[in-house]
Scaffold this motif. Structure first.
Motif, PDB file in Angstrom:
ATOM      1  N   VAL A 525       0.797  -1.357   0.193  1.00 20.72           N
ATOM      2  CA  VAL A 525       0.030  -0.090  -0.152  1.00 20.72           C
ATOM      3  C   VAL A 525       0.883   1.268   0.117  1.00 20.72           C
ATOM      4  O   VAL A 525       0.567   2.130  -0.638  1.00 20.72           O
ATOM      5  CB  VAL A 525      -0.873  -0.125   1.257  1.00 20.72           C
ATOM      6  N   GLU A 526       2.023   1.382   0.512  1.00 25.48           N
ATOM      7  CA  GLU A 526       2.832   2.237   0.659  1.00 25.48           C
ATOM      8  C   GLU A 526       3.371   2.709  -0.672  1.00 25.48           C
ATOM      9  O   GLU A 526       3.612   3.989  -0.793  1.00 25.48           O
ATOM     10  CB  GLU A 526       4.262   1.743   1.496  1.00 25.48           C
ATOM     11  N   GLU A 527       3.421   1.931  -1.532  1.00 24.09           N
ATOM     12  CA  GLU A 527       3.916   2.320  -2.929  1.00 24.09           C
ATOM     13  C   GLU A 527       2.886   2.416  -3.925  1.00 24.09           C
ATOM     14  O   GLU A 527       2.965   2.711  -5.205  1.00 24.09           O
ATOM     15  CB  GLU A 527       4.784   0.924  -3.562  1.00 24.09           C
ATOM     16  N   ASN A 528       1.685   2.156  -3.408  1.00 24.31           N
ATOM     17  CA  ASN A 528       0.343   2.270  -4.386  1.00 24.31           C
ATOM     18  C   ASN A 528      -0.484   3.168  -3.783  1.00 24.31           C
ATOM     19  O   ASN A 528      -0.527   4.513  -4.288  1.00 24.31           O
ATOM     20  CB  ASN A 528      -0.330   0.722  -4.703  1.00 24.31           C
ATOM     21  N   GLU A 529      -1.480   2.897  -3.170  1.00 25.69           N
ATOM     22  CA  GLU A 529      -2.529   3.886  -2.772  1.00 25.69           C
ATOM     23  C   GLU A 529      -1.925   4.955  -1.978  1.00 25.69           C
ATOM     24  O   GLU A 529      -2.659   6.093  -2.256  1.00 25.69           O
ATOM     25  CB  GLU A 529      -3.479   3.122  -1.920  1.00 25.69           C
ATOM     26  N   ALA A 530      -1.170   4.945  -1.293  1.00 27.11           N
ATOM     27  CA  ALA A 530      -0.414   5.800  -0.359  1.00 27.11           C
ATOM     28  C   ALA A 530       0.200   7.082  -1.350  1.00 27.11           C
ATOM     29  O   ALA A 530      -0.221   8.096  -1.295  1.00 27.11           O
ATOM     30  CB  ALA A 530       0.676   5.602   0.335  1.00 27.11           C
ATOM     31  N   VAL A 531       0.856   6.528  -2.367  1.00 30.61           N
ATOM     32  CA  VAL A 531       1.409   7.482  -3.539  1.00 30.61           C
ATOM     33  C   VAL A 531       0.202   8.234  -4.193  1.00 30.61           C
ATOM     34  O   VAL A 531       0.315   9.234  -4.386  1.00 30.61           O
ATOM     35  CB  VAL A 531       2.469   6.664  -4.324  1.00 30.61           C
ATOM     36  N   VAL A 532      -0.672   7.543  -4.644  1.00 33.20           N
ATOM     37  CA  VAL A 532      -1.662   8.131  -5.556  1.00 33.20           C
ATOM     38  C   VAL A 532      -2.418   9.035  -4.498  1.00 33.20           C
ATOM     39  O   VAL A 532      -2.742  10.131  -5.019  1.00 33.20           O
ATOM     40  CB  VAL A 532      -2.646   6.955  -5.940  1.00 33.20           C
TER      41      VAL A 532
END
Ligand SMILES: C[S@@+](CC[C@H](N)C(=O)[O-])C[C@H]1O[C@@H](n2cnc3c(N)ncnc32)[C@H](O)[C@@H]1O
Length: 778
Positions: A525-532
């Protein structure tokens, strides 16, 4: 045969039953009783009754047949043994047994001792080894032997009856020589009935097994973590570990009922973590992340198992050079076993096996296809580049997705293929040449710098970001142990920087586009939703539908985090669900080229997953359409404070910061992503209590007094007028104050300013006294 037609032979059944069953023998002392049992059975599906029914039918096969002998439907098969499947099953019987049985059946139809003697051992063995039968044993108090005997008896009898016929086949049908089988039934109908009954039996058996497992799990005794550690160190036994994992999962699934008294959840999770790490070969950091991601134990195991298995080899047809059907035909002719890869792609092919190396066929060398995982097609499909557009592939090496973009653009427009790693660029160039791409420009830049040369310069951008690779562990097992919180933080920071740069390179006024696709081969999630989510709070963008068919919605709520609701438009892919590499895709539309109200030049270094996500700042709109946060005033204050800090930073002359210090600072800013960071952020976010506030004020006043006292005591001290050593450091360009540094000659000191002000005041007072009307200067 006559025997079966005798209407009064029911009486003969009683002694047979009396010998052959324990409980049933009581129930079926007369044919009436048998009748009764049968009637009850047919109306009830319960396992116990079913068993009873079976027994009745088996025990009293001859008599029962006799009872219904007037009814053609039941008597016919028995009489015409040749036709009855029951009889056909007897092929394996020894002739001797058959003869004996026939004799006995003819003369003593219901003498169990005779039938017992005729029972073929093979049959007996088969019946007694039948598991579902065993499951009923408990209830029927050791009746199975008798059941077997009864079955044998029936078989023998039927065999005897049907020996005119060359009869016989499987014993299975013999077990179902039964009540609900109809003589007029076609063989297929009988088979179907048999199967139905078998399915019911299986169901009952599965339920019983489940209950057994539950009971076992209830009693599970958890070893101490020390014992587990010792065992794992000394002699890790994978079978024992797997068993313990499943036991612990069961306990955790129903913790209140199944836990051992005095053991808390943490202990179970601790043991589970150790076991999972040992069994699958991960470090605890990554296993912890996966356990968070898949709280369902079964799914976690499926995911971990899938990570150890290779994905199918797939290729993408290069539509610039050929068509999928044509390519498939050519490859099949070369001995490659191919098929369309999935419904959702018109260019993907899956390779089952091949007699030639798939990366060295003439078609490969001629650029008719690219060897690519199916997941790689997804971001390009989501990007949907159009002809004659200006497109940027920010992180392009080795160029698989770039060449796909070029194909969709039909070699028109301009495609920039960039990568920061020079060593990876030859692969890009090679692939683009091979695939016949001629609308591409290859650049070598840190993509964060692209904005300096191409601000608002593109219709569409693909950011296939560098990531932890946690979606493609099967390709690189080292990921299992090499990732830690620092590594993930570093990537998270870079990804946030890249995504803002990408948005800044997009032209919101593009007539055809203004789209950015962000993708990673990570499941974190840190590299996906959190970035978005971060990008949504920093720029005028909104998420739009990816247009992709498969995929799971991205997280909107994840543990304590709350992301913008539109995050459900993003897509996640898992190896255990989609049989493709773990992947993430998000598609943005840029709404305006103006800087977002939250945007700052250095904003990429501020905040993190924790700050942006769980303060619900994210719910403030991408595109301004979201609800206002309930904590808005608090956030406003925080923002103002940040702005103040920024101004301070900007006003402060730059200092030479040691490398270590920078790294420390960056980590500190990013630590909100990690669990420790989350705690710190949470602590920071916690509003101070009244007592804390009073204490703080008291301390402030005390310091003030102290400073005043110091100032009075030593007015010439260089510290005079300075707020804190930190401010002093800032003012001196970051170097620690040497303690005695005189103020700059050019800028007036505070003392001088005060003196000047005092002089002015005196002057004004004098003027006032003199009756002048000059305004008081501020
Ligand atoms: C996931 S790979 C890209 C794969 C590529 N899109 C493809 O499908 O063939 C990530 C790439 O990002 C590159 N990269 C890492 N940091 C970068 C940066 N700051 N700017 C540009 N590229 C970067 C890496 O060299 C790597 O090639």
């Amino acid at each position: 045969m006559q025997i079966f037609e005798l209407p009064d032979s029911t009486e003969g059944a009683s002694p047979k039953m009396a010998k052959s069953g324990k409980k049933l023998k009581k129930v079926q002392k007369s044919s009436k009783a048998a009748d009764l049992a049968l009637a009850e059975d047919s109306s009830s599906p319960s396992p116990k009754k079913k068993m009873l029914k079976k027994k009745a039918s088996l025990n009293g096969s001859a008599p029962l047949t006799n009872i219904v002998s007037n009814d053609k439907s039941h008597s016919a098969p028995a009489v015409n043994g040749a036709k009855a499947p029951l009889v056909k099953k007897k092929k394996l019987r020894k002739n001797k047994s058959k003869k004996l049985a026939r004799e006995e059946a003819q003369h003593k139809p219901s003498t169990s001792s005779n039938h017992d003697g005729a029972a073929p051992p093979k049959k007996k063995k088969k019946a007694s080894s039948n598991d579902d039968m065993k499951l009923f044993e408990d209830d029927s108090d050791g009746e199975d032997d008798d059941d077997d005997e009864r079955m044998e008896t029936l078989d023998t009898l039927n065999g005897g009856a049907g020996d005119d016929d060359d009869d016989s086949s499987a014993g299975e049908d013999a077990f179902s020589s039964d009540d609900d089988a109809d003589a007029s039934d076609l063989p297929i109908e009988r088979k179907s009935k048999i199967l139905e009954r078998k399915a019911k039996r299986d169901e009952v058996m599965a339920e019983a097994e489940l209950q057994t497992n539950i009971q076992r799990a209830e009693m599970y005794k958890l070893p101490t973590i020390d014992d587990v550690e010792r065992q794992l160190k000394e002699a890790p036994n994978l079978q024992i570990i797997r068993q313990r994992i499943s036991e612990v999962f069961q306990v955790l699934g129903d913790f209140n009922n199944r836990r051992e008294k005095g053991r808390d959840r943490e202990e179970y999770v601790g043991v589970l973590m150790k076991d999972l790490c040992t069994y699958y070969g991960y470090n605890e950091y990554l296993m912890g992340k996966f356990m968070d991601l898949f709280p369902n134990g079964q799914e976690l195991m499926e995911f971990l198992d899938a990570n150890d298995q290779p994905r199918p080899t797939t290729i993408r047809t290069n539509s610039l050079k050929t068509r999928r059907g044509e390519l498939a035909r050519t490859l099949i002719n070369r001995g490659v076993n191919v098929d369309p890869a999935a419904k959702w792609t018109k260019v993907g092919l899956v390779i089952y096996d091949s007699q030639v190396p798939i990366g060295a066929t003439p078609e490969y060398l001629a650029g008719h296809y690219m060897i690519q995982g199916l997941n790689s097609l997804l971001p390009v499909m989501a990007l949907a580049p159009q002809e004659n557009e200006r497109v940027l592939d920010m992180c392009a090496a080795p160029g698989g997705k770039t060449s796909h973009i070029a194909a969709l653009m039909k070699n028109t427009g301009t495609l920039f293929a960039n990568d920061a790693k020079f060593a990876r660029l030859p692969a890009v160039i090679g692939n683009l040449h091979r695939m016949g791409v001629n609308n591409a420009i290859v650049t070598h830049m840190d993509a964060r710098e692209y904005v300096k040369i191409q601000r608002q310069g593109f219709d569409r951008i693909l950011l296939d970001a560098p990531c932890s690779g946690t979606g493609v562990i099967w390709k690189d097992e080292s990921v299992k142990t090499s990732k830690d919180s620092q590594d993930v933080q570093k990537r998270h920071t870079l990804q946030r920087q890249l995504i803002l740069a990408a948005i800044d390179c997009l032209d919101a006024n593009s007539k055809t586009g203004g789209y950015l696709v962000y993708s990673t081969c990570s499941v974190l999630v840190e590299e996906n939703e959190a970035v978005v989510n971060y990008a949504l709070t920093k720029r005028h963008v909104k998420l739009v539908d990816t247009g992709l068919e498969p995929g799971i919605e991205g997280h909107v709520k994840y543990r304590q985090y709350r992301f913008h609701p539109s995050l459900n438009l993003t897509r996640r892919y898992y190896p255990h669900v989609h049989n493709i590499d773990g992947f993430f895709v998000a598609k943005f539309k840029k709404l305006s080229n103006d800087k977002h109200k939250n945007a700052r030049d250095d904003d990429v270094l501020e905040g993190g997953l924790g700050e942006d996500a769980d303060t619900e700042e994210s719910t403030q709109a991408a595109g301004g359409d979201a609800k206002k946060s309930a904590n808005a005033p608090k956030k406003e204050t925080a923002k103002k404070e940040n702005a103040k800090k920024d101004t301070l930073k900007k006003e402060t002359p730059k200092r030479e910061t040691p490398k270590k210090e920078i790294a420390k600072k960056e980590n500190a800013k990013d630590e909100s992503v990690t669990e420790e960071g989350e705690k710190k952020v949470a602590a920071k976010r916690k509003a101070p209590t009244d007592a804390e506030r009073a204490k703080k004020n008291k301390k402030k006043n005390k310091n003030k007094k102290k400073r005043k006292a110091e100032g009075d005591a030593d007015k010439s001290s260089p510290k005079n007028g300075q707020q804190s050593p930190k401010t002093a450091a800032l003012k001196t360009g970051g170097k620690k104050s040497p303690g005695k540094k005189s103020p700059s000659k050019n800028s007036p000191s505070k003392k001088q300013l005060k003196k000047k002000k005092r002089k002015e005041l005196v002057k004004q007072r004098k003027e006032k006294q003199a009756g002048t009307t000059a305004p008081v200067s501020s």
